[in-house]
Design an enzyme around this catalytic site. Structure first.
Site, PDB file in Angstrom:
ATOM      1  N   GLU A   1       0.815  -1.129   0.148  1.00 16.78           N
ATOM      2  CA  GLU A   1      -0.060  -0.066  -0.044  1.00 16.78           C
ATOM      3  C   GLU A   1       0.946   1.223  -0.076  1.00 16.78           C
ATOM      4  O   GLU A   1       2.118   1.049   0.126  1.00 16.78           O
ATOM      5  CB  GLU A   1      -0.954   0.119   1.398  1.00 16.78           C
TER       6      GLU A   1
ATOM      7  N   LYS B   1      -3.110  -1.556  14.524  1.00 12.18           N
ATOM      8  CA  LYS B   1      -1.970  -0.723  15.206  1.00 12.18           C
ATOM      9  C   LYS B   1      -2.619  -0.265  16.609  1.00 12.18           C
ATOM     10  O   LYS B   1      -4.051  -0.463  16.812  1.00 12.18           O
ATOM     11  CB  LYS B   1      -2.180   0.786  14.407  1.00 12.18           C
TER      12      LYS B   1
HETATM   13  N1  PSU Z   1       0.339   0.339   8.656  1.00 17.06           N
HETATM   14  C1  PSU Z   1       1.659   0.953   8.964  1.00 17.06           C
HETATM   15  N2  PSU Z   1       1.248   2.569   8.733  1.00 17.06           N
HETATM   16  C2  PSU Z   1       0.127   3.253   8.112  1.00 17.06           C
HETATM   17  C3  PSU Z   1      -0.810   2.181   7.728  1.00 17.06           C
HETATM   18  C4  PSU Z   1      -0.756   0.857   7.887  1.00 17.06           C
HETATM   19  O1  PSU Z   1       2.678   0.697   9.375  1.00 17.06           O
HETATM   20  O2  PSU Z   1       0.021   4.403   8.002  1.00 17.06           O
HETATM   21  C5  PSU Z   1      -2.347   2.909   6.995  1.00 17.06           C
HETATM   22  C6  PSU Z   1      -2.906   1.980   6.428  1.00 17.06           C
HETATM   23  O3  PSU Z   1      -2.958   2.328   4.927  1.00 17.06           O
HETATM   24  C7  PSU Z   1      -4.247   1.816   6.944  1.00 17.06           C
HETATM   25  C8  PSU Z   1      -4.614   3.378   7.734  1.00 17.06           C
HETATM   26  O4  PSU Z   1      -5.429   1.363   6.189  1.00 17.06           O
HETATM   27  O5  PSU Z   1      -3.087   3.255   8.275  1.00 17.06           O
HETATM   28  C9  PSU Z   1      -5.606   3.054   8.597  1.00 17.06           C
HETATM   29  O6  PSU Z   1      -6.282   4.542   8.629  1.00 17.06           O
HETATM   30  P1  PSU Z   1      -7.691   4.659   9.354  1.00 17.06           P
HETATM   31  O7  PSU Z   1      -7.531   4.346  11.056  1.00 17.06           O
HETATM   32  O8  PSU Z   1      -7.676   6.070   9.101  1.00 17.06           O
HETATM   33  O9  PSU Z   1      -8.484   3.744   8.697  1.00 17.06           O
END
Ligand code: PSU
Ligand code: MN
Length: 326
Positions: free
Chosen positions: A40, A180
């Site tokens: 991604e 996360k």
């Molecule tokens: N993994 C990482 N860093 C990131 C992400 C994933 O190590 O920045 C990103 C991914 O693209 C995931 C996003 O979809 O964080 C989640 O964002 P949100 O919580 O706004 O959906």
């Protein structure tokens, strides 16, 4: 009565009407049923600071190649969903210090607008899964998925990532270090259960917690190697199910961050985000940057290590999956 075969889950499935552009290298690999791993771009544009982000993006592609697969980094450039990028594309996404203004963090709801305006977009897990499914790619590596955010006070609409929607919808395995750890991990794993998404712990009985190996939440199934994970995935899709899967791969022990320091940094980050009124898609990038600052870069080191490890493990799973299908 004749056996009815489920539709081949490894066929391409594109309805993108010219808005999906697959690079020659990736298209040829898919044509020959060789292993491909999607990557991604939100992690590049919004997850890490310049210029570390560019180094990590290139390192992940190299890990995939070393593992025996072709990398397919996904982004939206010039009004097209691109699958498989070159070095110049990666540089555009990595940008400079002001990159956040230039590249839109593009989740599913944002896709149409970003395509229509022909502005650059970094794809989240959700949008990358969509693009991967359209292209016929079954394995995808990232750092950690989005999920159900923690809620300071009970309210009617919790912040829930479209990554969960995508996992319920498209047949792509997401190799990640869990979700996360800034999220409500308990609610996230319950949501995955409700959506029917398998969570396969590769080499672990518990959900990894991104920067650390975790310990609190059991995963429903454990696999000890890439071949076993591939067999589970092949059976999941072979049964006719069309949902995705989480392959939860813990950060290597040697790279693990100090859990106490991380917990404190998360608490500080959440307080700072709420004090600054940060909302919606800005929350995750804000927290990642803040936690890196509070830990003096230790969380960023761990983030790089875990995402590279995921890319390497994803390649091995893609190889094992390709072996099962030939
Ligand atoms: N993994 C990482 N860093 C990131 C992400 C994933 O190590 O920045 C990103 C991914 O693209 C995931 C996003 O979809 O964080 C989640 O964002 P949100 O919580 O706004 O959906
Ligand atoms: Mn959100």
């Amino acid at each position: 009565m004749a056996d009815r075969q489920p539709a081949n889950p490894f066929s391409r499935d594109s309805n993108a009407k010219g808005l999906l552009a697959i690079s020659d290298e990736v298209a040829e690999a898919l044509e020959d049923s060789r292993p491909v791993v999607a990557l991604e771009s939100t992690i590049i544009s919004h997850g890490m600071p310049y210029a570390r982000n560019l180094l990590v993006a290139k390192a992940c592609e190299a890990e995939v190649r070393e593992g025996g697969a072709v990398p397919a980094t996904v982004a939206i450039l010039d009004g097209v969903i691109r699958v498989g990028l070159d070095a110049r594309d990666l540089e555009r996404l990595a940008g400079g210090p002001k990159n956040k203004e230039l590249v839109t963090k593009t989740s599913l709801r944002d896709l149409g607008a970003v395509l229509a305006t022909k502005t650059p977009g970094a794809t989240t897990v959700a949008t990358t899964m969509f693009a991967a499914a359209q292209a016929g790619i079954r394995v995808f590596a990232t750092g950690g998925i989005g999920g159900v955010h923690r809620q300071a006070e009970p309210g009617p609409s919790p912040d829930v990532s479209a990554d969960l929607t995508a996992l319920a919808t498209w047949p792509v395995a997401v190799v990640c270090a869990g979700a996360k750890a800034v999220l409500d991990l308990h609610r996230t794993i319950e949501a995955l259960e409700t959506l029917g998404v398998p969570v396969i712990g590769q080499g672990t009985d518990v959900l990894p917690e991104f920067w650390t190996r975790g310990g609190d939440l059991p995963v429903p199934v454990r696999s000890n190697d890439a071949e076993t994970t591939a067999a589970i995935l092949a059976s999941h899709w072979g049964s006719g199910l069309t949902s995705g899967a989480v392959v939860a791969n813990p950060i290597p022990t040697t790279a693990e961050a100090d859990p106490r320091a991380i917990d404190e940094a998360i608490a500080e980050g959440l307080a700072a985000a709420s004090a600054a009124g940060v909302r919606g898609r800005d929350v995750t990038p804000f927290l990642l940057a803040h936690i890196s600052e509070v830990t003096a870069g230790a969380s960023l080191e761990a983030n790089e290590a875990l995402v590279r490890h995921n890319a390497s493990v994803a390649a091995r799973i893609a190889v094992a999956l390709a072996d099962l299908n030939t």
